[in-house]
Each structure stands twice: as C-alpha cells, then as structure tokens.
Scaffold this motif. Structure first.
Motif, PDB file in Angstrom:
ATOM      1  N   SER A 279      -2.135  23.668  -7.413  1.00 26.64           N
ATOM      2  CA  SER A 279      -2.731  22.318  -6.537  1.00 26.64           C
ATOM      3  C   SER A 279      -3.169  21.356  -7.576  1.00 26.64           C
ATOM      4  O   SER A 279      -4.009  21.424  -8.407  1.00 26.64           O
ATOM      5  N   LEU A 280      -2.545  19.977  -7.603  1.00 26.50           N
ATOM      6  CA  LEU A 280      -2.782  19.030  -8.345  1.00 26.50           C
ATOM      7  C   LEU A 280      -3.296  17.655  -7.531  1.00 26.50           C
ATOM      8  O   LEU A 280      -2.989  17.502  -6.452  1.00 26.50           O
ATOM      9  N   ARG A 281      -4.104  16.977  -8.192  1.00 24.81           N
ATOM     10  CA  ARG A 281      -4.805  15.526  -7.666  1.00 24.81           C
ATOM     11  C   ARG A 281      -4.485  14.590  -8.515  1.00 24.81           C
ATOM     12  O   ARG A 281      -4.673  14.566 -10.007  1.00 24.81           O
ATOM     13  N   SER A 282      -4.543  13.336  -8.174  1.00 27.01           N
ATOM     14  CA  SER A 282      -4.678  12.038  -9.180  1.00 27.01           C
ATOM     15  C   SER A 282      -5.119  10.992  -8.308  1.00 27.01           C
ATOM     16  O   SER A 282      -5.059  10.849  -7.168  1.00 27.01           O
ATOM     17  N   VAL A 283      -5.681   9.901  -9.083  1.00 21.74           N
ATOM     18  CA  VAL A 283      -6.074   8.987  -8.494  1.00 21.74           C
ATOM     19  C   VAL A 283      -5.733   7.594  -9.453  1.00 21.74           C
ATOM     20  O   VAL A 283      -6.073   7.731 -10.471  1.00 21.74           O
ATOM     21  N   THR A 284      -4.899   6.576  -8.923  1.00 23.17           N
ATOM     22  CA  THR A 284      -4.358   5.680  -9.469  1.00 23.17           C
ATOM     23  C   THR A 284      -4.811   4.274  -8.929  1.00 23.17           C
ATOM     24  O   THR A 284      -4.500   4.057  -7.507  1.00 23.17           O
ATOM     25  N   ARG A 285      -5.528   3.554  -9.303  1.00 28.22           N
ATOM     26  CA  ARG A 285      -5.746   2.210  -8.897  1.00 28.22           C
ATOM     27  C   ARG A 285      -6.502   2.384  -7.418  1.00 28.22           C
ATOM     28  O   ARG A 285      -6.064   1.474  -6.378  1.00 28.22           O
TER      29      ARG A 285
ATOM     30  N   ASN B  61       0.813  -1.182  -0.034  1.00 30.23           N
ATOM     31  CA  ASN B  61       0.120  -0.008  -0.063  1.00 30.23           C
ATOM     32  C   ASN B  61       0.705   1.184  -0.114  1.00 30.23           C
ATOM     33  O   ASN B  61       0.695   2.322  -0.618  1.00 30.23           O
ATOM     34  N   GLY B  62       2.099   1.350   0.950  1.00 31.97           N
ATOM     35  CA  GLY B  62       2.705   2.468   0.880  1.00 31.97           C
ATOM     36  C   GLY B  62       3.324   2.668  -0.679  1.00 31.97           C
ATOM     37  O   GLY B  62       3.605   3.876  -0.780  1.00 31.97           O
ATOM     38  N   THR B  63       3.850   1.616  -1.065  1.00 34.34           N
ATOM     39  CA  THR B  63       4.390   1.739  -2.502  1.00 34.34           C
ATOM     40  C   THR B  63       3.106   2.260  -3.642  1.00 34.34           C
ATOM     41  O   THR B  63       3.729   3.072  -4.412  1.00 34.34           O
ATOM     42  N   ALA B  64       1.985   2.079  -3.500  1.00 34.53           N
ATOM     43  CA  ALA B  64       1.261   2.263  -4.234  1.00 34.53           C
ATOM     44  C   ALA B  64       0.886   3.799  -4.155  1.00 34.53           C
ATOM     45  O   ALA B  64       0.408   4.423  -5.391  1.00 34.53           O
ATOM     46  N   PHE B  65       0.662   4.312  -2.940  1.00 36.23           N
ATOM     47  CA  PHE B  65       0.230   5.523  -2.870  1.00 36.23           C
ATOM     48  C   PHE B  65       1.780   6.415  -3.451  1.00 36.23           C
ATOM     49  O   PHE B  65       1.272   7.458  -4.146  1.00 36.23           O
ATOM     50  N   ARG B  66       2.931   6.013  -3.063  1.00 35.44           N
ATOM     51  CA  ARG B  66       4.059   6.682  -3.684  1.00 35.44           C
ATOM     52  C   ARG B  66       4.043   6.754  -5.123  1.00 35.44           C
ATOM     53  O   ARG B  66       4.534   7.640  -5.875  1.00 35.44           O
ATOM     54  N   ALA B  67       3.605   5.769  -5.714  1.00 35.08           N
ATOM     55  CA  ALA B  67       3.524   5.597  -6.993  1.00 35.08           C
ATOM     56  C   ALA B  67       2.468   6.647  -7.901  1.00 35.08           C
ATOM     57  O   ALA B  67       2.576   7.126  -8.788  1.00 35.08           O
ATOM     58  N   THR B  68       1.300   6.838  -7.071  1.00 35.96           N
ATOM     59  CA  THR B  68       0.577   7.867  -7.321  1.00 35.96           C
ATOM     60  C   THR B  68       1.135   9.354  -7.106  1.00 35.96           C
ATOM     61  O   THR B  68       0.729  10.361  -7.950  1.00 35.96           O
ATOM     62  N   LEU B  69       1.787   9.343  -6.096  1.00 33.88           N
ATOM     63  CA  LEU B  69       2.199  10.707  -5.437  1.00 33.88           C
ATOM     64  C   LEU B  69       3.331  11.159  -6.634  1.00 33.88           C
ATOM     65  O   LEU B  69       3.444  12.420  -6.848  1.00 33.88           O
ATOM     66  N   LEU B  70       4.384  10.463  -6.753  1.00 35.23           N
ATOM     67  CA  LEU B  70       5.606  11.022  -7.383  1.00 35.23           C
ATOM     68  C   LEU B  70       5.434  11.485  -8.776  1.00 35.23           C
ATOM     69  O   LEU B  70       6.053  12.684  -8.999  1.00 35.23           O
ATOM     70  N   PRO B  71       4.673  11.180  -9.617  1.00 37.47           N
ATOM     71  CA  PRO B  71       4.232  12.192 -10.841  1.00 37.47           C
ATOM     72  C   PRO B  71       3.820  13.204 -10.893  1.00 37.47           C
ATOM     73  O   PRO B  71       4.012  14.307 -11.339  1.00 37.47           O
TER      74      PRO B  71
END
Length: 285
Positions: free
Chosen positions: A76-82, A50-60
């Motif tokens: 201000s940016l947002r993203s939702v991935t999986r 889970n920690g890696t999944a959040f980081r994968a969404t955050l870094l881009p």
C-alpha cells in the motif's frame, strides 16, 4: 449483522458479461487484456489541469507497486505532489506467491487500469485471476467501494486429485451451492493476521457422486481483522454459479471480488469408474 446492499455481476473472463440488478450508478467493464475493471468518475474539476495533476502523482506509485508487493504479496503506497494525494494498493492472490509472477501480474494490471479508466477517474480497481490493483485520492473506502461485489467465473476447473470421471447433476446444484457457502463462512471466520488469509475445504463422499469444495478467503492487509471478516461474510452471499457452466466440467472455479476482500471457491464432483453405471442411474432418477 446488517448487510450493505451490493451490486453483483456474473463474469467469465474469457467469454461474456451478464449484468445483474445493480444499486451502483457506475458500470463494470472487462479490461482489454482480460480482467474486471471498475472506474469511479472524478468529482467536478475546477480547471482542465487537475485531472492531469492527479495522474502525475498516481503513475509513479503504480510503477513502484509491483516491486514493493512482489516479495510479500501486498503493498500500500501513498504520495502527495503539489497538493494532489494518491494512494495505490496491490494484492496477489493465494497463500504462496512467486515474487516474479506477482510483480508481473501487478505490472500488467496497473497498465490496464490506467489505460482503461483514463485521466479523470479518482477511484478505480482491476481484478485478474491472480491479483488486484486499486487506486484512490483518499485512504478511506467510499460507500460504493464497500458495497461493490462481482462474481468472476474462471475458464478452467481444477482437475480432480484422483483419476475419476467428473459429473455434475442438476439435482446436486443447490446442495453444492449450500456446501460452498458453508465452507466459505468457515474460511472467513478463520481470518487472522498478518497475511489476512485463510483456506477451508469440505468433502462429501456419502453418495455415488463425491463433492469437494476448496475456498480461499483473503483481504487487503491494511484492513482490520474485523473489517476483513465482515467483508468476506457479505461476499458469501454471492457464492453461486450457472448450472449449465458447471455441467461441462463437473464443477466450477469462481470468485466473489470486492475492493477490500477476495473469496475464491472451487467446486468439483466425481464418480469413480466402478460406480459409473450407478451414477448414470442416479442421474436418470
């Protein structure tokens, strides 16, 4: 107006960290490259990915933030991935910002933030002398974020506009703190959109030692004007500085920082060459 309890920290970006009594359970650290870093621990993870999944969404998002904010000074940016949501914000301080400098500051801050807080922090922020970068897994502020404040002491005091010698006498300290708070309140009261920024200045030249205060009050532009003013008015409580630090250069440059607002104040004192002898007599008195 009722004030939320806040945690305060007096910091020199280039010197040392002196913690004050705190109501927050999370500690404040100095980033390796120079800056104030605040990391909030993640909730209990259901599995190791889970920690890696959040980081994968955050870094881009953090990679896109500098260019998105460069020309206006804020994004201000947002993203939702999986199913993983991430929000990132960047703010460059000041009334006018050079796009390339703003982007450079945000890029360095974002790198230091992710390196310093690791993969498990779900909320974090970093402040340098020129910009702020923060991220979270929700768009709403947490009580800890709302309450957090820190006093950041900058290494250099701006030079006087006139060619005078600077003095800072002990008996002026309380007067200067009160003067700085008054100017800060005026700046906070003048906040308006769309930049969510105001400046104010105060000068007192009635005695041998002239005193000048400059204040910059600024908020994230995704906050309402009312929220911005409240945040800044609460930050005014933290306007203070160490007497011995100010004595060296005849003044101080510092800021009270939070996740939603930024309050920078610059205080200087000066005595003209003609009044130097009189100033020494006032110091002795």
């Amino acid at each position: 107006m009722a004030l939320r309890s806040s945690s305060w920290l007096l910091i020199s970006l280039l010197l040392a960290v002196t913690p004050a009594p705190s109501t927050c359970e999370d500690s404040v650290r100095i980033a390796d490259a120079g800056g104030l870093l605040q990391c909030y621990p993640a909730p209990a993870l259901t599995n190791a990915t889970n920690g890696t999944a959040f980081r994968a969404t955050l870094l881009p998002l953090l990679r896109s933030l500098p260019s998105a904010a460069a020309h206006t000074g804020f994004a201000s940016l947002r993203s939702v991935t999986r199913g993983e949501r991430a929000f990132a914000r960047g703010l460059c301080f000041g009334n006018t910002t050079v796009p390339s400098e703003c982007a450079r500051c945000l890029s360095a801050a974002a790198g230091n933030l992710t390196a310093g807080c690791g993969a498990t922090s779900r909320r974090a922020g970093i402040w340098s002398d020129r910009c702020f970068v923060g991220y979270a897994d929700t768009n709403a502020s947490s009580p800890s974020e709302d309450a957090f404040r820190a006093r950041v002491l900058f290494d250099a005091v701006p030079a006087s506009k006139v060619n005078t010698k600077s003095f800072y006498y002990a008996h002026l300290h309380n007067e200067l703190v009160a003067m700085a708070k008054d100017v800060a309140r005026r700046a906070a009261a003048n906040i308006s959109g769309p930049r969510m920024l105001a400046t104010a200045e105060g000068t007192n030249s009635e005695s041998v030692v002239s005193r000048t205060v400059h204040v910059l009050a600024q908020c994230r532009r995704d906050r309402t004007a009312a929220d911005c003013v409240q945040c800044l008015q609460e930050s005014v409580q933290g306007v203070d500085w160490d007497l011995n630090v100010a004595r060296v250069d005849g003044g101080v440059a510092a800021a009270v920082v939070g996740f939603n607002c930024y309050l920078r104040f610059e205080v200087s004192t000066a005595v003209s060459d003609n009044d130097l002898n009189t100033g020494e007599e006032e110091k002795e008195g």
